[in-house]
Design a protein around this motif. Structure first.
Motif, PDB file in Angstrom:
ATOM      1  N   LEU A 186      59.094  74.856  37.840  1.00 25.35           N
ATOM      2  CA  LEU A 186      58.923  76.283  38.096  1.00 25.35           C
ATOM      3  C   LEU A 186      58.724  76.513  39.586  1.00 25.35           C
ATOM      4  CD1 LEU A 186      58.341  79.228  37.203  1.00 25.35           C
ATOM      5  CD2 LEU A 186      55.958  78.542  36.855  1.00 25.35           C
ATOM      6  N   LEU A 187      59.495  77.434  40.143  1.00 26.13           N
ATOM      7  CA  LEU A 187      59.325  77.854  41.535  1.00 26.13           C
ATOM      8  C   LEU A 187      58.640  79.212  41.534  1.00 26.13           C
ATOM      9  CD1 LEU A 187      59.953  77.415  44.588  1.00 26.13           C
ATOM     10  CD2 LEU A 187      62.027  78.777  44.207  1.00 26.13           C
ATOM     11  N   VAL A 188      57.554  79.330  42.303  1.00 29.95           N
ATOM     12  CA  VAL A 188      56.785  80.571  42.360  1.00 29.95           C
ATOM     13  C   VAL A 188      56.844  81.132  43.774  1.00 29.95           C
ATOM     14  CG1 VAL A 188      54.562  81.672  41.926  1.00 29.95           C
ATOM     15  CG2 VAL A 188      55.240  79.657  40.595  1.00 29.95           C
ATOM     16  N   VAL A 189      57.302  82.366  43.894  1.00 25.77           N
ATOM     17  CA  VAL A 189      57.320  83.075  45.175  1.00 25.77           C
ATOM     18  C   VAL A 189      56.326  84.217  45.038  1.00 25.77           C
ATOM     19  CG1 VAL A 189      58.719  84.249  46.900  1.00 25.77           C
ATOM     20  CG2 VAL A 189      59.744  82.472  45.457  1.00 25.77           C
ATOM     21  N   ALA A 190      55.156  84.050  45.645  1.00 23.81           N
ATOM     22  CA  ALA A 190      54.032  84.941  45.389  1.00 23.81           C
ATOM     23  C   ALA A 190      53.726  85.821  46.589  1.00 23.81           C
ATOM     24  CB  ALA A 190      52.798  84.126  44.996  1.00 23.81           C
ATOM     25  N   ASP A 191      54.350  86.995  46.624  1.00 24.77           N
ATOM     26  CA  ASP A 191      54.034  88.036  47.597  1.00 24.77           C
ATOM     27  C   ASP A 191      54.178  87.565  49.045  1.00 24.77           C
ATOM     28  OD1 ASP A 191      53.111  90.360  48.803  1.00 24.77           O
ATOM     29  OD2 ASP A 191      50.994  89.836  48.505  1.00 24.77           O
ATOM     30  N   PRO A 192      55.387  87.196  49.466  1.00 23.16           N
ATOM     31  CA  PRO A 192      55.563  86.844  50.887  1.00 23.16           C
ATOM     32  C   PRO A 192      55.385  88.089  51.767  1.00 23.16           C
ATOM     33  CG  PRO A 192      57.680  86.975  49.774  1.00 23.16           C
ATOM     34  CD  PRO A 192      56.637  87.108  48.710  1.00 23.16           C
ATOM     35  N   LYS A 193      54.736  87.902  52.909  1.00 20.79           N
ATOM     36  CA  LYS A 193      54.453  89.043  53.780  1.00 20.79           C
ATOM     37  C   LYS A 193      55.360  89.068  55.014  1.00 20.79           C
ATOM     38  CE  LYS A 193      49.705  89.146  52.147  1.00 20.79           C
ATOM     39  NZ  LYS A 193      49.968  88.163  51.095  1.00 20.79           N
ATOM     40  N   SER A 194      56.288  88.141  55.084  1.00 22.81           N
ATOM     41  CA  SER A 194      57.315  88.163  56.119  1.00 22.81           C
ATOM     42  C   SER A 194      58.632  87.756  55.482  1.00 22.81           C
ATOM     43  CB  SER A 194      56.950  87.216  57.279  1.00 22.81           C
ATOM     44  OG  SER A 194      56.856  85.878  56.833  1.00 22.81           O
ATOM     45  N   SER A 195      59.717  88.098  56.134  1.00 18.21           N
ATOM     46  CA  SER A 195      61.040  87.880  55.556  1.00 18.21           C
ATOM     47  C   SER A 195      61.353  86.391  55.450  1.00 18.21           C
ATOM     48  CB  SER A 195      62.105  88.576  56.397  1.00 18.21           C
ATOM     49  OG  SER A 195      61.873  89.968  56.433  1.00 18.21           O
ATOM     50  N   LEU A 196      62.025  86.029  54.365  1.00 16.97           N
ATOM     51  CA  LEU A 196      62.453  84.658  54.178  1.00 16.97           C
ATOM     52  C   LEU A 196      63.681  84.397  55.046  1.00 16.97           C
ATOM     53  CD1 LEU A 196      60.639  85.147  51.656  1.00 16.97           C
ATOM     54  CD2 LEU A 196      62.199  83.672  50.389  1.00 16.97           C
ATOM     55  N   ALA A 197      63.726  83.228  55.640  1.00 21.97           N
ATOM     56  CA  ALA A 197      64.878  82.846  56.448  1.00 21.97           C
ATOM     57  C   ALA A 197      66.108  82.701  55.562  1.00 21.97           C
ATOM     58  CB  ALA A 197      64.587  81.536  57.187  1.00 21.97           C
ATOM     59  N   VAL A 198      67.258  82.793  56.195  1.00 26.28           N
ATOM     60  CA  VAL A 198      68.514  82.692  55.448  1.00 26.28           C
ATOM     61  C   VAL A 198      68.600  81.359  54.719  1.00 26.28           C
ATOM     62  CG1 VAL A 198      71.028  82.625  55.662  1.00 26.28           C
ATOM     63  CG2 VAL A 198      69.698  84.259  57.027  1.00 26.28           C
ATOM     64  N   THR A 199      68.173  80.297  55.383  1.00 27.41           N
ATOM     65  CA  THR A 199      68.240  78.972  54.745  1.00 27.41           C
ATOM     66  C   THR A 199      67.327  78.909  53.514  1.00 27.41           C
ATOM     67  OG1 THR A 199      66.523  78.188  56.276  1.00 27.41           O
ATOM     68  CG2 THR A 199      68.816  77.780  56.875  1.00 27.41           C
ATOM     69  N   GLU A 200      66.169  79.562  53.601  1.00 30.07           N
ATOM     70  CA  GLU A 200      65.257  79.579  52.457  1.00 30.07           C
ATOM     71  C   GLU A 200      65.883  80.342  51.290  1.00 30.07           C
ATOM     72  OE1 GLU A 200      60.757  79.603  53.990  1.00 30.07           O
ATOM     73  OE2 GLU A 200      61.966  81.207  54.883  1.00 30.07           O
ATOM     74  N   GLN A 201      66.481  81.486  51.598  1.00 34.18           N
ATOM     75  CA  GLN A 201      67.113  82.261  50.550  1.00 34.18           C
ATOM     76  C   GLN A 201      68.244  81.478  49.899  1.00 34.18           C
ATOM     77  OE1 GLN A 201      68.000  86.403  51.445  1.00 34.18           O
ATOM     78  NE2 GLN A 201      66.555  86.396  53.171  1.00 34.18           N
ATOM     79  N   GLU A 202      69.001  80.784  50.713  1.00 31.72           N
ATOM     80  CA  GLU A 202      70.113  79.995  50.174  1.00 31.72           C
ATOM     81  C   GLU A 202      69.615  78.904  49.231  1.00 31.72           C
ATOM     82  OE1 GLU A 202      72.085  78.597  53.645  1.00 31.72           O
ATOM     83  OE2 GLU A 202      73.254  80.443  53.947  1.00 31.72           O
ATOM     84  N   LYS A 203      68.526  78.246  49.605  1.00 34.54           N
ATOM     85  CA  LYS A 203      67.971  77.187  48.760  1.00 34.54           C
ATOM     86  C   LYS A 203      67.458  77.752  47.437  1.00 34.54           C
ATOM     87  CE  LYS A 203      66.673  74.142  52.599  1.00 34.54           C
ATOM     88  NZ  LYS A 203      65.555  73.521  53.366  1.00 34.54           N
ATOM     89  N   ILE A 204      66.820  78.920  47.512  1.00 28.39           N
ATOM     90  CA  ILE A 204      66.316  79.537  46.276  1.00 28.39           C
ATOM     91  C   ILE A 204      67.472  79.947  45.376  1.00 28.39           C
ATOM     92  CG2 ILE A 204      65.034  81.494  45.342  1.00 28.39           C
ATOM     93  CD1 ILE A 204      63.271  81.387  47.845  1.00 28.39           C
ATOM     94  N   LEU A 205      68.506  80.565  45.960  1.00 23.00           N
ATOM     95  CA  LEU A 205      69.654  80.994  45.164  1.00 23.00           C
ATOM     96  C   LEU A 205      70.394  79.796  44.577  1.00 23.00           C
ATOM     97  CD1 LEU A 205      71.000  83.904  47.402  1.00 23.00           C
ATOM     98  CD2 LEU A 205      69.908  84.097  45.159  1.00 23.00           C
ATOM     99  N   ARG A 206      70.464  78.697  45.327  1.00 22.39           N
ATOM    100  CA  ARG A 206      71.096  77.487  44.801  1.00 22.39           C
ATOM    101  C   ARG A 206      70.286  76.954  43.613  1.00 22.39           C
ATOM    102  NH1 ARG A 206      70.425  74.040  48.853  1.00 22.39           N
ATOM    103  NH2 ARG A 206      71.949  75.223  50.086  1.00 22.39           N
ATOM    104  N   TYR A 207      68.976  76.969  43.766  1.00 27.47           N
ATOM    105  CA  TYR A 207      68.076  76.522  42.694  1.00 27.47           C
ATOM    106  C   TYR A 207      68.266  77.392  41.447  1.00 27.47           C
ATOM    107  CZ  TYR A 207      63.605  76.087  40.164  1.00 27.47           C
ATOM    108  OH  TYR A 207      62.643  75.936  39.194  1.00 27.47           O
ATOM    109  N   LEU A 208      68.333  78.709  41.646  1.00 29.71           N
ATOM    110  CA  LEU A 208      68.536  79.616  40.516  1.00 29.71           C
ATOM    111  C   LEU A 208      69.922  79.449  39.907  1.00 29.71           C
ATOM    112  CD1 LEU A 208      66.886  82.877  41.940  1.00 29.71           C
ATOM    113  CD2 LEU A 208      65.883  81.217  40.362  1.00 29.71           C
ATOM    114  N   GLY A 209      70.894  79.225  40.756  1.00 35.33           N
ATOM    115  CA  GLY A 209      72.253  79.041  40.262  1.00 35.33           C
ATOM    116  C   GLY A 209      72.410  77.808  39.402  1.00 35.33           C
ATOM    117  N   GLU A 210      71.555  76.814  39.617  1.00 32.03           N
ATOM    118  CA  GLU A 210      71.594  75.585  38.833  1.00 32.03           C
ATOM    119  C   GLU A 210      70.749  75.689  37.562  1.00 32.03           C
ATOM    120  OE1 GLU A 210      70.293  72.721  41.628  1.00 32.03           O
ATOM    121  OE2 GLU A 210      72.212  72.637  42.720  1.00 32.03           O
ATOM    122  N   GLY A 211      70.139  76.871  37.353  1.00 33.05           N
ATOM    123  CA  GLY A 211      69.394  77.084  36.103  1.00 33.05           C
ATOM    124  C   GLY A 211      67.905  76.861  36.221  1.00 33.05           C
ATOM    125  N   GLY A 212      67.366  76.857  37.453  1.00 26.71           N
ATOM    126  CA  GLY A 212      65.931  76.646  37.622  1.00 26.71           C
ATOM    127  C   GLY A 212      65.119  77.862  37.201  1.00 26.71           C
TER     128      GLY A 212
END
Length: 770
Positions: free
Chosen positions: A515-541
């Motif tokens: 389980l990946l938990v993103v709990a109320d970030p107070k600054s913008s996520l970097a592009v690389t971070e977003q890409e890693k999260i989307l890749r994780y979600l795309g693989e069914g995480g």
């Protein structure tokens, strides 16, 4: 047998013609009547008032079968031993003083027939006293809706066995002296010794095991609670045999002219034989259990039983680490071992008897903790240990120094409380105790057992690097309370889910992440971070996103890819005594079917209420299904003319907000505060939860209130926590009102005892006339 019955009938006739016996009957009935019927009358009055004030009132916290009589029965048991000596003190001495014992001894009547006949007579008369208990419990059965009859029968069995044991003891004492008063006093003394013997010298293993068998204190507790064990049955039977046998040997020795060593050897052999039988009948693995309660209150849940079945029968060694400076010291000291084993572990040994117990005593402090040094200024740790040992009356020589215990185990990450280490085939894990209630619950034990039987447990990784809510801190708005706080028994760490943090700027998301938990970030996520999260979600995480009003832009770039949007604004409702942005929001039917939290189980049983949490400032979530996801709201707020999405300036502790459509304020028929997404991908079921508020899972909002960790449970495929069932209690109301309750009280306290007194008086007068 004919002779035994004749002696029993003669003894019974003597008792019923005795003024003392009738005084015992009447007094016992009055005491029982007051103790049993008073709470019944009070509860009937309370029920009538509550039902009149609240027609939707569902009843008392049950089960009433036990709750109504628990305290009463314990009080009656505490009085019970006062009456028995009055009945038994003259059983044998009366025959000796009257000369009839010599006639019996010279007749073809055996000693065992005398003892058994006398005991049978006492036991038969004892049913008169038990009849009072049976009548009162029967009244409870007919005045409680859906009362549990088998529970009442178990209570009666406990009373019967205890009284039978008391009578056997009293009969033996009566053989020791010709003076009835002395026999009565000695019986009182023996009863007292058998009650307190389980409390003395408990720091010595051999003495503790021996005195635990001899102690009569608490032997009926399990039967009163509805659990019948062969250990308790064997105890009472052996105690009865012990004292009846000693009485036979005593009378026999009076008829013989032999050296004192002969009767002494017989008595010693008899006592040792009974004690050995008692020891073996109480060993784990040789004890039978029968839980007679309708809802199996004394049996661990089937889910817990299934976890224990994952063990293959190999021994599990449980080592208790008891810190002299730590909490729960009293629960771990040698004097408490019987309560530790039989009070806590016994219900688990019933299903897995191959548990071995070890104990390690030490004193130590957590590195950097100066609290105890401030409490004992100018003293080192060894000097402090001397003082603390004196305070708790402990033998300091049994406690290892810090260096010694640190060589055996690393407890630096554990709290300063008693902990237990479970060792199974070389694999070890920690099972914590808690405060103020000491012993862990079934889900805590199940989680620790699973750590032994499975290669890995699910891990929840919390994104870090953007000032998110932390799973390690316990501040008001942090998440440590429901994740890693060691004293939170329902927290993830204590129920089988590991929590940690990860920075995606330097790391990739591990493939083992449950389980990946993103709990109320107070600054913008970097592009690389977003890409890693989307890749994780795309693989069914699986993932959990906590959003917050005013920071929608931090997560929307990610969530929009899933067809979800955290709408602008914040939900408000001006109220006089509640903050405008605070809502106690209920879960939907879909939400209540996500996990087996207590409130969710109750919703499934009744279709009412369900889980609820306190959302302290939330955004509305809009969504549109895409990429194969099925989306359902799990927490909603019904629309109302006084609720809207505030898009203007809002300060929670300032003046009440005012609806202004011109400023973009919006009203809806329903507001969505949390949703779940689900789809089948890569041959597995993917689960995602998105919430419009993060505060509802923080300590300031009671860590999810009745939702608890149910959302996490769903996201880890409901493998953890290993919930126990919630029983739909049936016996929660009475069938009588306050007037009927008062009538019953007068009948049992005045009328029936008065009739008994008149009956006894007439019977004794008639006897004297004859």
């Amino acid at each position: 047998m004919k002779i035994i019955f004749k002696i029993a009938r003669a003894e019974l006739r003597t008792l019923f013609y005795s003024p003392i016996a009738w005084i015992v009957i009447v007094t016992f009935f009055v005491i029982c009547g007051m103790e049993f019927v008073t709470p019944l009358m009070d509860m009937a009055r309370q029920q009538q008032i509550k039902a009149q004030n609240s027609p939707m009132w569902e009843g008392f916290e049950g089960p009433l079968t036990f709750r109504l009589f628990e305290e009463t029965i314990n009080k009656v048991l505490s009085y019970f031993y006062l009456f028995i000596p009055l009945l038994t003190m003259g059983t044998i001495s009366r025959e000796v003083n009257a000369g009839t014992m010599y006639l019996l001894g010279s007749s073809p009547v055996r000693t065992r027939e005398i003892v058994l006949g006398k005991y049978l007579g006492l036991l038969t008369f004892n049913f008169t006293l038990l009849l009072a208990i049976a009548l009162l419990l029967g009244t409870g059965y007919f005045t409680i809706v859906q009362a549990d009859l088998s529970w009442f029968l178990s209570m009666m069995l406990g009373f019967f066995l205890l009284s039978a044991a008391y009578l056997a003891i009293g009969l033996y004492i009566s053989c020791l002296t010709n003076y009835q008063i002395m026999a009565g006093i000695a019986t009182f003394v023996v009863f007292t010794l058998l009650t307190v013997i389980g409390w003395v010298w408990q720091e010595y293993d051999f003495v503790r095991d021996l005195t635990w068998f001899l102690s009569i204190s608490g032997r009926t507790e399990k039967m009163i609670g509805g659990l019948i064990t062969t250990r308790d049955l064997a105890y009472f039977i052996l105690i009865i045999l012990l004292f009846l046998g000693l009485a036979m040997l005593r009378l026999r020795s009076k008829q013989e002219s032999v050296k004192w060593t002969v009767p002494f050897s017989r008595n010693l052999a008899w006592v040792l034989g009974i004690v050995m039988l008692g020891y073996f009948t109480s060993r784990p693995g040789y004890v039978g259990y029968l839980d007679v309660t309708r809802d199996k209150w004394n049996t661990i849940d089937t889910a817990t039983q299934s976890v224990l079945k994952e063990l293959d029968g190999s021994p599990v060694t449980v080592t208790a680490y008891v810190n002299l400076f730590g909490g729960n010291l009293q629960a771990g000291i040698p004097e408490s071992r019987n309560e530790y084993i039989w009070g806590f572990w016994d219900k688990y040994m019933r299903f897995y008897p191959n548990l071995k117990f070890k104990y390690e005593y030490f004193y130590d402090v957590v590195n950097g903790d100066s609290g105890i040094f401030q409490a004992f200024p100018n003293k080192n740790i060894d000097q402090i240990a001397v003082q603390v040992a004196k305070i708790f009356d402990q033998d300091l020589s049994k406690y290892q120094k810090p260096d010694g215990i640190r060589k055996k185990i690393d407890l630096s990450k554990e709290p300063l409380r008693m902990v237990m280490e479970l060792d199974y085939k070389g694999k070890k894990t920690i099972l914590r105790t808690f405060t103020p209630k000491v012993w862990p619950d079934e889900p805590n034990v199940s989680a620790s057992v699973r750590r032994l039987t499975r290669d890995s447990l699910p891990g929840a990784l919390f994104l870090t690097g953007h000032y998110e809510r932390s799973p390690w801190r316990n501040g008001e708005r942090e998440f440590g309370t429901h994740t890693n706080y060691d004293n939170a028994r329902p927290g993830l760490a204590n129920t089988g889910v590991n929590s940690d943090t990860i920075s995606l700027l330097q790391n990739d998301i591990p493939a083992s992440t449950a389980l990946l938990v993103v709990a109320d970030p107070k600054s913008s996520l970097a592009v690389t971070e977003q890409e890693k999260i989307l890749r994780y979600l795309g693989e069914g995480g699986n993932a959990l996103f906590y959003a917050e009003p005013g920071k929608q832009q931090m997560l929307n770039p990610l969530l929009n890819q899933l067809g979800v949007n955290i709408d602008p604004g914040i939900l408000v409702s001006p109220r006089k005594h509640v903050e405008s942005g605070v809502f106690d929001s209920k879960m939907t039917a879909a939400g209540n079917h996500m996990a087996r939290e207590k409130s969710m189980q109750k919703f499934r049983q009744t279709g009412k209420n369900g889980a609820i949490a306190r959302f302290k400032g939330s955004s509305h979530i809009s969504y549109q299904e895409k990429d194969g996801f099925t989306i359902e709201p799990i927490v909603t707020l019904p629309g109302d003319k006084n609720i809207w999405i505030e898009n203007g300036l809002f300060v929670s502790d300032s003046a009440a907000p005012i609806f202004a459509a011109a400023e973009g304020d919006i009203q809806k028929e329903e507001y969505v505060l949390a949703i779940k997404l689900e789809r089948k991908i890569n041959n597995k079921l993917q689960r995602i939860v998105i919430t419009g508020d993060a505060d509802f899972m923080s300590r300031v909002a009671f860590s999810g209130m009745k939702i608890g960790t149910g959302i996490y449970s769903w996201l880890v495929n409901n493998e953890y926590p290993i919930y126990t069932r919630v029983v739909d209690i049936q016996d929660r109301k009475l069938t009588i009102g306050k007037n009927t309750g008062k009538t019953i009280w007068y009948a049992y306290v005045y009328v029936i005892p008065g009739l008994l007194l008149i009956t006894g008086t007439l019977l004794i007068i008639r006897r004297k006339r004859k």
